[in-house]
Design an enzyme around this catalytic site. Structure first.
Site, PDB file in Angstrom:
ATOM      1  N   LYS A  27      50.563  37.255  33.473  1.00 18.76           N
ATOM      2  CA  LYS A  27      50.459  35.887  33.274  1.00 18.76           C
ATOM      3  C   LYS A  27      51.336  35.197  31.750  1.00 18.76           C
ATOM      4  O   LYS A  27      51.755  36.154  31.167  1.00 18.76           O
ATOM      5  CB  LYS A  27      49.047  35.417  33.026  1.00 18.76           C
ATOM      6  N   GLU A  57      46.842  37.944  48.969  1.00 14.45           N
ATOM      7  CA  GLU A  57      47.741  37.802  47.741  1.00 14.45           C
ATOM      8  C   GLU A  57      49.154  38.396  47.780  1.00 14.45           C
ATOM      9  O   GLU A  57      50.044  37.971  47.219  1.00 14.45           O
ATOM     10  CB  GLU A  57      46.859  38.084  46.682  1.00 14.45           C
TER      11      GLU A  57
HETATM   12  P1  DAT Z   1      39.553  36.614  37.606  1.00  9.53           P
HETATM   13  O1  DAT Z   1      41.003  36.319  37.031  1.00  9.53           O
HETATM   14  O2  DAT Z   1      38.948  37.670  36.729  1.00  9.53           O
HETATM   15  O3  DAT Z   1      39.550  37.063  38.917  1.00  9.53           O
HETATM   16  P2  DAT Z   1      38.507  34.184  38.465  1.00  9.53           P
HETATM   17  O4  DAT Z   1      39.117  34.411  39.776  1.00  9.53           O
HETATM   18  O5  DAT Z   1      37.109  33.778  38.430  1.00  9.53           O
HETATM   19  O6  DAT Z   1      38.649  35.431  37.715  1.00  9.53           O
HETATM   20  O7  DAT Z   1      39.144  32.934  37.685  1.00  9.53           O
HETATM   21  C1  DAT Z   1      40.566  32.821  37.679  1.00  9.53           C
HETATM   22  C2  DAT Z   1      41.198  32.452  36.426  1.00  9.53           C
HETATM   23  O8  DAT Z   1      40.924  31.058  35.972  1.00  9.53           O
HETATM   24  C3  DAT Z   1      40.730  33.293  35.224  1.00  9.53           C
HETATM   25  O9  DAT Z   1      41.518  34.716  35.113  1.00  9.53           O
HETATM   26  C4  DAT Z   1      40.946  32.369  34.128  1.00  9.53           C
HETATM   27  C5  DAT Z   1      40.415  30.991  34.784  1.00  9.53           C
HETATM   28  N1  DAT Z   1      39.058  30.856  34.414  1.00  9.53           N
HETATM   29  C6  DAT Z   1      38.150  31.396  34.905  1.00  9.53           C
HETATM   30  N2  DAT Z   1      36.732  30.791  34.436  1.00  9.53           N
HETATM   31  C7  DAT Z   1      37.323  30.003  33.463  1.00  9.53           C
HETATM   32  C8  DAT Z   1      36.406  29.206  32.547  1.00  9.53           C
HETATM   33  N3  DAT Z   1      35.211  29.112  32.547  1.00  9.53           N
HETATM   34  N4  DAT Z   1      37.095  28.428  31.681  1.00  9.53           N
HETATM   35  C9  DAT Z   1      38.481  28.479  31.656  1.00  9.53           C
HETATM   36  N5  DAT Z   1      39.387  29.302  32.384  1.00  9.53           N
HETATM   37  C10 DAT Z   1      38.627  30.003  33.517  1.00  9.53           C
END
Ligand code: DAT
Ligand code: MG
Length: 153
Positions: free
Chosen positions: A9, A126
């Site tokens: 990222k 993806e």
């Molecule tokens: P991951 O990246 O572990 O698969 P995810 O798919 O739930 O997690 O979320 C994608 C991204 O979104 C994550 O890497 C960072 C952001 N994100 C998730 N929850 C968040 C939160 N509560 N506050 C801020 N950013 C968040």
């Protein structure tokens, strides 16, 4: 054989962590079959994070993911989707296990240095989202053949 998608990222690019992160996957013995630098546009971020579109942090997440280029990787192997998720660590970096990539390199939920596909079904979609078929490489990796020789029987 499973394939998974990893994104290094923008925060990792800014912090000069590209090599260190890719090294983790190589150290584990994983086989990289695709790798490229790219800038994400609004459309691909919306599609990739569609499951989070309603969240209050979505606008910030989208801005962050477009703030500098990313490195997309595809890795192939036996049960590789789960293996890569374990290497990356859980979303909330502060609680991610020490030794995982997020556990070692991040303190933030929103800037957590890597993305990794979370299921075999999502991984297939993806990888296609980020790579054209001709950008993925089929080759023999001797160490990899050795490591998996038993597993595949
Ligand atoms: P991951 O990246 O572990 O698969 P995810 O798919 O739930 O997690 O979320 C994608 C991204 O979104 C994550 O890497 C960072 C952001 N994100 C998730 N929850 C968040 C939160 N509560 N506050 C801020 N950013 C968040
Ligand atoms: Mg996710």
């Amino acid at each position: 054989m499973e394939r998974t998608l990893i994104l290094v990222k923008p925060d990792a690019i800014q912090r000069g962590l590209i090599g260190k992160i890719i090294e983790r996957f190589e150290r584990k013995g994983l086989k990289i079959i695709g790798m490229k630098m790219m800038s994400l546009d609004d459309a691909i971020v919306k599609e990739h994070y569609a499951h989070l579109a309603d969240k209050p942090f979505f606008a910030g997440l989208s801005k962050f993911m477009r703030s500098s280029p990313i490195i997309a990787l595809s890795i192939e192997g036996v049960e590789v989707v789960n293996a890569v998720r374990l290497l990356c660590g859980i979303t909330k970096s502060r609680a991610a296990e020490a030794g995982s990539i997020r556990g070692d390199y991040a303190m933030s939920v929103s800037c957590n240095v890597v993305h990794a596909s979370d299921s075999v079904e999502n991984a297939e979609m993806e990888v296609k989202r980020f790579f054209r078929e001709e950008e993925l490489f089929s080759y023999e990796k001797s160490e990899y053949m050795h490591v998996y020789a038993e597993d595949e029987r």
